[in-house]
Write an enzyme that holds these catalytic residues in place. Structure first.
Site, PDB file in Angstrom:
ATOM      1  N   GLY A 155       0.883  -1.118  -0.054  1.00 43.95           N
ATOM      2  CA  GLY A 155      -0.179  -0.067  -0.140  1.00 43.95           C
ATOM      3  C   GLY A 155       0.884   1.034   0.065  1.00 43.95           C
ATOM      4  O   GLY A 155       0.666   2.209  -0.826  1.00 43.95           O
ATOM      5  N   CYS A 156       1.811   1.354   0.941  1.00 43.32           N
ATOM      6  CA  CYS A 156       2.752   2.258   0.886  1.00 43.32           C
ATOM      7  C   CYS A 156       3.525   2.671  -0.526  1.00 43.32           C
ATOM      8  O   CYS A 156       3.798   3.835  -0.965  1.00 43.32           O
ATOM      9  CB  CYS A 156       3.734   2.118   2.046  1.00 43.32           C
ATOM     10  SG  CYS A 156       3.002   2.093   3.661  1.00 43.32           S
ATOM     11  N   THR A 157       4.024   1.497  -1.133  1.00 40.54           N
ATOM     12  CA  THR A 157       4.590   1.623  -2.240  1.00 40.54           C
ATOM     13  C   THR A 157       3.546   2.232  -3.489  1.00 40.54           C
ATOM     14  O   THR A 157       3.860   3.174  -4.085  1.00 40.54           O
ATOM     15  CB  THR A 157       4.982   0.264  -2.686  1.00 40.54           C
ATOM     16  OG1 THR A 157       6.263  -0.125  -1.770  1.00 40.54           O
ATOM     17  CG2 THR A 157       5.855   0.384  -4.163  1.00 40.54           C
TER      18      THR A 157
END
Length: 150
Positions: free
Chosen positions: A44-46
């Site tokens: 998700g952060c990527t």
């Protein structure tokens, strides 16, 4: 303290991916997309970082500077930036002072286990350091469209 639209964004001074001290007040006169995320190089952060990066020229054209914040180390941030070619600054908040000042260090749970972590949240800050918007339901794959609403 609970931050709301119209609140002055708390200033901070932390290290970036290169170990250099960065202060939020250094960006007065510019609009800031200050986004908090849980962990470098997770799916998700990527997706969120890459979506912002893919649209960075458009954000800059509208006067925004992008700053990402997580509790990861500067070394971890450096690897994340290099792996995905990110063109913006990542702030390391290893002492949790920034996530706590912004109220995004919260109790989370996964698989029935409770733990403390960063709530994925974005603060849109105007040229005077005032919060104009708070995005708490982040669409990681389409985050730029949430930031630029006009």
């Amino acid at each position: 303290m609970s931050l709301t639209v119209g609140s002055v964004a708390p200033d901070f001074e932390q290290k970036n991916q290169d170990g250099e001290l960065v202060k939020l007040s250094d960006f007065r006169g510019q609009k800031v997309v200050l986004y908090f995320y849980p962990k470098d190089s997770t799916p998700g952060c990527t997706a969120q970082a890459c979506n912002l990066n893919d649209n960075l020229d458009g954000l800059k054209a509208k006067g925004y500077v992008v700053l990402g914040v997580s509790v990861d180390s500067p070394k971890s941030h450096k690897k994340f930036i290099e792996k995905y070619g990110l063109g913006f600054t990542l702030i390391s908040d290893e002492d949790h002072s920034v996530v706590e000042a912004y109220g995004v260090w919260v109790e989370k749970s996964m698989y029935g286990r409770s733990y403390m972590g960063t709530a994925r949240t974005t603060f849109i800050i105007d040229e005077n350091g005032v919060i104009q918007d708070i995005i708490s339901k982040v669409d990681t794959k389409n985050h730029t469209s949430q930031v630029i609403t006009e």
